[in-house]
Design a protein around this motif. Structure first.
Motif, PDB file in Angstrom:
ATOM      1  N   GLN A 165      21.779 -57.245  -2.765  1.00 14.71           N
ATOM      2  CA  GLN A 165      22.204 -55.647  -2.717  1.00 14.71           C
ATOM      3  C   GLN A 165      21.507 -54.932  -1.557  1.00 14.71           C
ATOM      4  O   GLN A 165      20.406 -55.323  -1.193  1.00 14.71           O
ATOM      5  N   PHE A 166      22.064 -53.970  -1.015  1.00 13.41           N
ATOM      6  CA  PHE A 166      21.481 -52.950  -0.283  1.00 13.41           C
ATOM      7  C   PHE A 166      20.814 -52.102  -1.007  1.00 13.41           C
ATOM      8  O   PHE A 166      21.342 -51.595  -1.971  1.00 13.41           O
ATOM      9  N   LEU A 167      19.510 -51.681  -0.759  1.00 17.59           N
ATOM     10  CA  LEU A 167      18.826 -50.586  -1.571  1.00 17.59           C
ATOM     11  C   LEU A 167      19.056 -49.118  -0.640  1.00 17.59           C
ATOM     12  O   LEU A 167      19.466 -49.465   0.506  1.00 17.59           O
ATOM     13  N   PRO A 168      19.082 -48.056  -1.328  1.00 15.55           N
ATOM     14  CA  PRO A 168      19.196 -46.899  -0.510  1.00 15.55           C
ATOM     15  C   PRO A 168      18.165 -46.942   0.658  1.00 15.55           C
ATOM     16  O   PRO A 168      17.070 -47.344   0.352  1.00 15.55           O
ATOM     17  N   GLU A 172      15.802 -48.222   9.089  1.00 15.68           N
ATOM     18  CA  GLU A 172      15.156 -49.247   8.141  1.00 15.68           C
ATOM     19  C   GLU A 172      16.119 -49.738   6.820  1.00 15.68           C
ATOM     20  O   GLU A 172      16.761 -48.603   6.364  1.00 15.68           O
ATOM     21  N   VAL A 173      16.264 -50.835   6.562  1.00 14.63           N
ATOM     22  CA  VAL A 173      17.365 -51.387   5.379  1.00 14.63           C
ATOM     23  C   VAL A 173      16.519 -51.884   4.712  1.00 14.63           C
ATOM     24  O   VAL A 173      15.685 -53.121   4.984  1.00 14.63           O
ATOM     25  N   LEU A 174      16.884 -51.947   3.410  1.00 13.11           N
ATOM     26  CA  LEU A 174      16.105 -52.772   2.295  1.00 13.11           C
ATOM     27  C   LEU A 174      17.226 -53.466   1.597  1.00 13.11           C
ATOM     28  O   LEU A 174      18.315 -53.016   1.344  1.00 13.11           O
ATOM     29  N   PHE A 175      16.844 -54.505   1.351  1.00 17.74           N
ATOM     30  CA  PHE A 175      17.700 -55.487   0.535  1.00 17.74           C
ATOM     31  C   PHE A 175      16.944 -56.024  -0.845  1.00 17.74           C
ATOM     32  O   PHE A 175      15.801 -56.168  -0.909  1.00 17.74           O
ATOM     33  N   LEU A 176      17.658 -56.333  -1.801  1.00 26.41           N
ATOM     34  CA  LEU A 176      17.090 -56.778  -2.913  1.00 26.41           C
ATOM     35  C   LEU A 176      18.380 -57.857  -3.555  1.00 26.41           C
ATOM     36  O   LEU A 176      19.173 -57.697  -3.618  1.00 26.41           O
ATOM     37  N   LEU A 177      17.266 -58.877  -3.810  1.00 23.09           N
ATOM     38  CA  LEU A 177      17.813 -60.174  -4.274  1.00 23.09           C
ATOM     39  C   LEU A 177      17.699 -60.244  -5.851  1.00 23.09           C
ATOM     40  O   LEU A 177      16.587 -60.633  -6.259  1.00 23.09           O
ATOM     41  N   ARG A 178      18.715 -60.708  -6.301  1.00 21.78           N
ATOM     42  CA  ARG A 178      18.400 -60.869  -8.109  1.00 21.78           C
ATOM     43  C   ARG A 178      19.351 -61.913  -8.538  1.00 21.78           C
ATOM     44  O   ARG A 178      20.226 -62.589  -7.722  1.00 21.78           O
ATOM     45  N   ASN A 199       9.808 -59.973  -0.771  1.00 20.17           N
ATOM     46  CA  ASN A 199       8.424 -59.784  -1.482  1.00 20.17           C
ATOM     47  C   ASN A 199       8.553 -60.253  -3.023  1.00 20.17           C
ATOM     48  O   ASN A 199       9.385 -60.713  -3.554  1.00 20.17           O
ATOM     49  N   SER A 200       7.392 -59.938  -3.466  1.00 22.11           N
ATOM     50  CA  SER A 200       7.092 -60.254  -5.071  1.00 22.11           C
ATOM     51  C   SER A 200       8.208 -59.624  -5.836  1.00 22.11           C
ATOM     52  O   SER A 200       8.466 -60.041  -6.877  1.00 22.11           O
ATOM     53  N   GLN A 201       8.795 -58.635  -5.354  1.00 21.04           N
ATOM     54  CA  GLN A 201       9.677 -57.740  -6.192  1.00 21.04           C
ATOM     55  C   GLN A 201      11.040 -57.994  -5.686  1.00 21.04           C
ATOM     56  O   GLN A 201      11.937 -57.139  -6.117  1.00 21.04           O
ATOM     57  N   GLY A 202      11.313 -58.958  -4.904  1.00 21.53           N
ATOM     58  CA  GLY A 202      12.517 -59.447  -4.469  1.00 21.53           C
ATOM     59  C   GLY A 202      13.222 -58.367  -3.334  1.00 21.53           C
ATOM     60  O   GLY A 202      14.334 -58.441  -2.986  1.00 21.53           O
ATOM     61  N   VAL A 203      12.417 -57.703  -2.631  1.00 26.64           N
ATOM     62  CA  VAL A 203      12.773 -57.025  -1.702  1.00 26.64           C
ATOM     63  C   VAL A 203      12.396 -57.421  -0.357  1.00 26.64           C
ATOM     64  O   VAL A 203      11.054 -57.879  -0.122  1.00 26.64           O
ATOM     65  N   ALA A 204      13.586 -57.197   0.522  1.00 25.32           N
ATOM     66  CA  ALA A 204      13.019 -57.581   2.020  1.00 25.32           C
ATOM     67  C   ALA A 204      13.605 -56.389   2.803  1.00 25.32           C
ATOM     68  O   ALA A 204      14.109 -55.519   2.265  1.00 25.32           O
ATOM     69  N   ARG A 205      12.893 -56.206   3.978  1.00 24.36           N
ATOM     70  CA  ARG A 205      12.997 -54.843   5.006  1.00 24.36           C
ATOM     71  C   ARG A 205      13.455 -55.532   6.266  1.00 24.36           C
ATOM     72  O   ARG A 205      12.683 -56.520   7.032  1.00 24.36           O
ATOM     73  N   ALA A 206      14.194 -54.780   6.831  1.00 26.20           N
ATOM     74  CA  ALA A 206      14.857 -55.246   8.153  1.00 26.20           C
ATOM     75  C   ALA A 206      14.853 -53.892   8.896  1.00 26.20           C
ATOM     76  O   ALA A 206      15.486 -52.875   8.520  1.00 26.20           O
ATOM     77  N   VAL A 207      14.603 -54.100  10.222  1.00 26.13           N
ATOM     78  CA  VAL A 207      14.785 -52.674  10.892  1.00 26.13           C
ATOM     79  C   VAL A 207      15.990 -52.920  12.156  1.00 26.13           C
ATOM     80  O   VAL A 207      16.045 -53.932  12.656  1.00 26.13           O
ATOM     81  N   LEU A 208      16.939 -52.110  11.767  1.00 29.01           N
ATOM     82  CA  LEU A 208      17.885 -52.170  12.913  1.00 29.01           C
ATOM     83  C   LEU A 208      17.768 -50.963  14.065  1.00 29.01           C
ATOM     84  O   LEU A 208      17.300 -50.153  14.029  1.00 29.01           O
ATOM     85  N   GLU A 209      18.048 -51.559  15.254  1.00 25.05           N
ATOM     86  CA  GLU A 209      17.810 -50.724  16.426  1.00 25.05           C
ATOM     87  C   GLU A 209      19.109 -50.711  17.289  1.00 25.05           C
ATOM     88  O   GLU A 209      18.979 -51.440  18.272  1.00 25.05           O
ATOM     89  N   PRO A 210      19.974 -50.278  16.960  1.00 26.28           N
ATOM     90  CA  PRO A 210      21.218 -49.957  17.614  1.00 26.28           C
ATOM     91  C   PRO A 210      21.052 -49.190  19.015  1.00 26.28           C
ATOM     92  O   PRO A 210      20.204 -48.312  18.937  1.00 26.28           O
ATOM     93  N   ARG A 211      21.990 -49.677  19.962  1.00 30.14           N
ATOM     94  CA  ARG A 211      21.722 -49.063  21.393  1.00 30.14           C
ATOM     95  C   ARG A 211      22.309 -47.813  21.285  1.00 30.14           C
ATOM     96  O   ARG A 211      22.198 -46.908  22.376  1.00 30.14           O
ATOM     97  N   GLY A 212      23.288 -47.215  20.330  1.00 33.38           N
ATOM     98  CA  GLY A 212      23.831 -45.755  20.434  1.00 33.38           C
ATOM     99  C   GLY A 212      24.588 -45.567  19.202  1.00 33.38           C
ATOM    100  O   GLY A 212      24.034 -46.202  17.936  1.00 33.38           O
TER     101      GLY A 212
END
Lengths: 439, 374
Positions: free
Chosen positions: B222-225, B236-242, B273-286
C-alpha cells in the motif's frame, strides 16, 4: 613605416604576384584537404563505425576540434575588437589577420558537430525537434550569431581597401568585380569615413559580448552536464580565457608566416610580437590559475568517480598528454614569453606553437577522458581515433591554412587604410590607386 | 611415501579444481520456478479484482512490470486460472508452453481492455518450426479463453481469465498430469490491435502444475499518505507491506519505478523496516502526472503484490523563477539575440549609406589608365 605609396605597394604586391612556392603550398594543402574529404566520404559510406567513436565516447576528436577551432576564432575577433575599441595604436597590421582567422576557423569549426553526427541529414532534426532547454540549440544560435557578426565586421573593415583596389585592372576580372561590389561608391570622404567608423566601432562593441557569451554557451554545453570533469561553474570563463589564449597564439604564428613569406617585416615588427607576447603571458597565467583551481577543487572533494577521472589524467592513460600540456604548453611557453633573452620573434613564435598544440590537447582532454570515465560500475572505454578522424582533422587544419592563404591573395592581409591612418592622414582612394598603378 | 601422497594430492587438485563449481550455478532454461497448486475447489471468481485466497502463486516480471497470479482448477477439466495486473494501455499477453513435451510451440493468449468496449481476447498459436503465429481458428482450432473480465482504474488494468490445459483443441496448452510448463508475459505499450508486435517480453519462466503444493499467502503493498507537499525538489513516498492477516512484513525488498514516456524509469530497491514501511524519494524533472509503481516480488511464503499510484506534481511556486517561468527566460534570450541582430542590421545600413554616397563613378576607364601610364 614606409612612405604611403610604397607601403601600399608592398601590401598589394602579394595580390599581383604569385610565387611558385605559394602554388606549391596550395597544392600540398589541397592534397591534405582531399585526403580529409576521402576520409569523410568513407565515413558517409560506412557510418561512424569506421571511426574510433563508440557508445560511451561519442564526441572524441571531432568535438575536441570543434571546441578548438571555435576557440581560435573567438580569440581572433576578440583581439581585433578589443584593440580597436581601446584605440591601441599598434593594432593596424593585426586586425585584418585576426578577423580572417575568425571567419575561417568559425566556419570550419562549426562543421565538426555535423561530422560527428555521422548522418549529416540529421542536422535538420535540430530545427524540427529542437528544444530550447537544450544547450546544443543555444550553442547553434550563439555560433550562428557570432559567425554572422564576424562576417559583417570583416565586410565593414574591407570596404576602404576594396575601394583602393577596385581600380587596379591588373588584379583580374573576378577580384575587381568583388572589390567594386564591396566598395560600391566609397570615396573616403570624411562623412563616409565617419559613418563607416561608427558602424565598425558598433560592431566591435557588440562582438565582444557576443564572443564571450558564445564561448560561454559552448562551455555550458559541457558544464551543464552532470558528468565528472564537466560539471563546473568555472567552465565559462575557463573557456573564454582559453579561447583568447589560443587565438592570440594563432595570430602570432600566422603573423610570423606572412612576415617571412610576404616580406612584411616592416608591418609585423618585434614590437607587435612582444605586445602580443605580454598578452599571451597574462592569459597563460590566468589559464594555469583556472586549471589549478579546477583540478584542486575536484581532487580535494575526492568523490569516487572524480578520483577515477583525475587518476586517469594525472598518472593513468592520459598522463602523457596531460603533463605534456601542462609542462610543454603552459609552463615552458610562459618562460619563453617572459625571459628577456627568449622574447625574440623566434622565441615568441615557438611559444605560440607550443601553446596552440597544448590548447588542442586541452580540448581533447576535456572531451575524451570524461566520456571514457564509467558512469556505472562498468569497465573503462578506451578511445582510439582511426585514420578517418585523423585525416579529417588534418584536412580541416589544411583548409584553414588554405583559406587564410587564399584570402591573402584577394585582400591585403594588412589593412592598408588602418595602417595608413595610424601613420598619418587618410588619402582619397582615387589618388592612392593612381599612385599604386604608377608604382 | 610422503612424496607419493603429495603427488597424489597435487594431481587430485589439478584434475578436480577446474570442474569444481567455484561460482553458483544458475539454470539457463528458466529464470523462475513457480509451483501452482491444482485442486478441485472453485477458488477463483473472475470479476476483474484479485481477492485474498484466490490464487496460489504469483510472478512479478521486472521487464514488463506485469504481475501475474496463477491458480489451477481440476473441476470440469484442468484449467489454468490467471490474473494479470497491467500498467499498459495496449494488450497484455501470456505465452504458455503448448505441448506436454517442450518443443518451442506456444499457446498465445492476448487480452485487452478498452473503455466503452470492454475486454477482448485473442487465442493464437505459435509454431516454432515455421516461426509462425496465427489465431487458433486460422490453424483449424477454436478460441479457448474463458471467463475474461477486466477492471481499469487510474491507468492500471486487472485482467482475469482462464485457459484450458486439457482441451480438445491441439492448438492450446496441454498438461493432463503434474509437470512443468514454460511461460512468458508480453505487452504492447499503446496499441490494442492484437496484430501489433509485443513491445516487451519477459524472460522464459517455468510453472510447476501439481496437486501437491504449499499455497502462498496473500500480501498487500500500500501507499501510505505522502509526507510533505509535492515539490519539484523531490517527493517522499512511503509504502507499507502487509500479509494476509494484516501484519506488517519487515525486511522485504520493494522495487520502485515510474512510468515515463517510453517504458519505466527504475527508481531503485528499498527495504521495509521493522514496521513493514519502506521509503522512496522521487525526483521528477518537471511538473506533470506520473504513474508510480512499487512491487514486492514475493518470498517469505507470500505472494507477490504491486501497487500503482498516479502522482500529480504541481508547481508550488518555490522553484527558481527563471527556470520555472520558461517564457520569461526565453523572452529575455529572444530580446538579447534580436538586439544583437538589429545592431548587425544597423551596421550594414551604415555601410550601405557610406558606400552609396557618390560624386559620380570614380572608376577610371581603361583608356584613362593607359593614358596615365604613358
Amino acid at each position: 613605416m614606409e612612405s604611403e605609396p610604397n607601403a601600399d605597394r608592398v601590401l598589394i604586391q602579394p595580390l599581383q604576384q604569385t610565387t611558385l612556392r605559394f602554388l606549391l603550398l596550395c597544392a600540398v594543402l589541397i592534397g591534405v584537404v582531399g585526403v580529409g574529404a576521402f576520409g569523410y566520404v568513407t565515413q558517409l559510406q560506412n557510418g561512424l563505425s569506421v571511426t574510433g567513436l563508440n557508445d560511451k565516447v561519442s564526441w572524441g576528436l571531432y568535438i575536441s576540434n570543434f571546441v578548438f577551432f571555435i576557440g581560435i576564432s573567438y580569440g581572433g575577433t576578440l583581439m581585433s575588437a578589443i584593440l580597436r575599441l581601446t584605440n591601441t595604436e599598434w593594432r593596424g597590421p593585426i586586425t585584418r589577420l585576426a578577423e580572417s582567422i575568425t571567419v575561417g576557423a568559425l566556419f570550419l569549426g562549426a562543421l565538426f558537430p555535423i561530422l560527428d553526427l555521422g548522418r549529416p541529414d540529421r542536422t535538420l532534426n535540430l530545427f524540427i525537434y529542437g528544444r530550447l532547454q537544450s544547450a546544443v540549440l543555444w550553442d547553434f544560435l550563439a555560433i550562428g550569431t557570432y559567425f554572422a557578426g564576424a562576417l559583417v565586421y570583416l565586410y565593414l573593415t574591407l570596404i576602404p581597401d576594396a575601394a583602393k583596389l577596385r581600380n587596379l585592372s591588373s588584379l583580374g576580372g573576378v577580384r575587381l568585380w568583388l572589390y567594386r561590389r564591396l566598395a560600391r561608391r566609397w570615396e573616403g570622404t570624411p562623412q563616409q569615413v565617419a559613418m563607416l567608423e561608427r558602424g565598425i566601432v558598433l560592431m566591435a562593441a557588440i562582438l565582444i559580448p557576443v564572443a564571450v557569451s558564445a564561448h560561454s554557451v559552448l562551455a555550458w554545453l559541457f558544464g551543464m552536464t552532470l558528468r565528472v570533469g564537466w560539471h563546473s561553474t568555472i567552465f565559462g570563463p575557463f573557456f573564454v580565457v582559453g579561447a583568447i589564449f589560443s587565438g592570440i597564439a594563432t595570430i602570432v604564428i600566422v603573423m610570423a608566416a606572412f612576415r617571412r613569406f610576404f616580406g612584411l617585416h616592416r608591418y609585423f615588427t618585434l614590437r607587435h610580437f612582444q605586445r602580443l607576447a605580454t598578452l599571451l603571458f597574462v592569459m597563460d597565467i590566468a589559464l594555469l590559475y583556472f586549471t589549478l583551481s579546477e583540478y584542486l577543487t575536484v581532487a580535494y572533494g575526492a568523490e569516487s568517480r572524480d578520483v577515477l577521472w583525475l587518476t586517469a589524467l594525472m598518472h593513468g592513460h592520459y598522463a602523457l598528454l596531460f603533463w605534456t600540456m601542462i609542462l610543454g604548453g603552459f609552463i615552458l611557453p610562459a618562460a619563453l614569453l617572459i625571459i628577456p633573452r627568449t622574447r625574440t620573434i623566434p622565441g615568441i613564435v615557438t611559444a605560440s606553437i607550443l601553446i596552440v598544440a597544448a590548447m588542442w590537447i586541452e580540448r581533447v582532454l576535456i572531451v575524451v577522458p570524461t566520456m571514457a570515465t564509467p558512469q556505472l560500475p562498468f569497465e573503462w572505454t578506451i578511445y582510439q581515433p582511426t585514420w578517418v578522424e585523423w585525416s579529417i582533422t588534418a584536412g580541416t587544419f589544411a583548409a584553414l591554412i588554405l583559406f587564410i592563404a587564399l584570402f591573402s591573395k584577394v585582400f591585403p592581409i594588412v589593412s592598408m587604410w588602418e595602417t595608413r591612418r595610424r601613420a598619418g592622414a587618410e588619402a582619397p582612394a582615387e589618388s592612392t590607386a593612381e599612385e599604386v598603378v604608377r608604382a | 611415501m610422503r612424496s607419493v601422497f603429495f603427488a597424489a594430492a597435487l594431481a587430485f587438485i589439478l584434475l578436480i579444481a577446474p570442474v569444481i563449481p567455484w561460482r553458483p550455478l544458475y539454470s539457463s532454461a528458466a529464470d523462475t520456478g513457480l509451483a501452482v497448486g491444482c485442486n478441485s475447489t472453485e477458488g477463483v471468481v473472475s470479476e476483474g479484482r484479485i481477492l485474498p485466497g484466490e490464487y496460489s502463486e504469483s510472478y512479478f516480471d521486472e521487464t514488463t512490470k506485469l504481475l501475474a497470479y496463477f491458480s489451477c482448477s481440476d473441476t470440469d477439466g484442468r484449467t489454468l486460472q490467471m490474473a494479470i495486473v497491467s500498467p499498459w494501455e495496449g494488450w497484455v499477453g501470456l505465452l504458455l508452453q503448448a505441448s506436454e513435451t517442450w518443443n518451442g510451440d506456444m499457446n498465445v493468449v492476448r487480452v485487452s481492455y478498452e473503455r466503452g468496449i470492454g475486454p477482448r481476447s485473442y487465442d493464437g498459436y505459435f509454431e516454432s518450426a515455421s516461426n509462425t503465429e496465427r489465431m487458433d481458428v486460422d490453424w483449424g482450432g477454436m478460441t479457448d479463453v474463458y471467463d475474461l473480465t477486466a477492471e481499469s482504474n487510474d491507468g492500471v488494468t486487472v485482467y482475469e481469465f482462464a485457459v484450458p490445459l486439457t482441451s480438445d483443441d491441439i492448438f492450446d496448452s496441454h498438461m493432463t498430469g503434474d509437470g512443468f510448463l514454460y511461460f512468458q508475459l508480453a505487452y504492447s505499450g499503446v496499441d490494442v490491435d492484437f496484430k501489433s508486435e509485443a513491445s516487451g517480453t519477459s524472460p522464459l519462466n517455468m510453472i510447476q502444475i501439481s496437486t501437491q503444493y504449499f499455497p502462498k499467502v496473500w500480501s498487500e503493498l500500500q501507499f501510505l499518505p505522502l509526507e510533505g507537499s509535492h515539490e519539484r525538489t523531490g517527493t517522499e513516498v512511503l509504502f507499507l507491506l502487509r500479509n494476509d492477516r494484516g501484519f506488517s512484513v519487515p525486511n522485504a525488498m520493494v522495487h520502485v519505478f515510474m512510468k515515463a514516456a517510453f517504458g519505466f524509469a527504475e527508481l531503485g530497491v528499498v527495504m521495509t523496516n521493522s514496521q513493514g514501511v519502506a521509503r522512496a524519494v522521487l525526483e521528477p524533472r518537471g511538473t506533470g502526472t506520473y504513474l508510480v509503481g512499487a512491487a514486492f516480488e514475493g518470498g517469505q511464503g507470500l505472494l507477490a503484490s504491486v501497487v500503482w499510484m498516479t502522482l500529480v506534481l504541481e508547481d508550488t511556486g518555490r522553484a527558481l523563477p527563471i527556470v520555472d517561468s520558461g517564457h520569461i527566460a526565453l523572452s529575455l534570450v529572444f530580446l538579447g539575440v534580436a538586439g544583437v541582430w538589429l545592431v548587425y542590421a544597423y551596421a550594414l545600413v551604415l555601410a550601405h549609406l557610406a558606400t552609396a554616397r557618390s560624386r559620380g563613378d570614380l572608376r577610371p576607364t581603361r583608356q584613362q589608365e593607359l593614358r596615365k601610364w604613358r
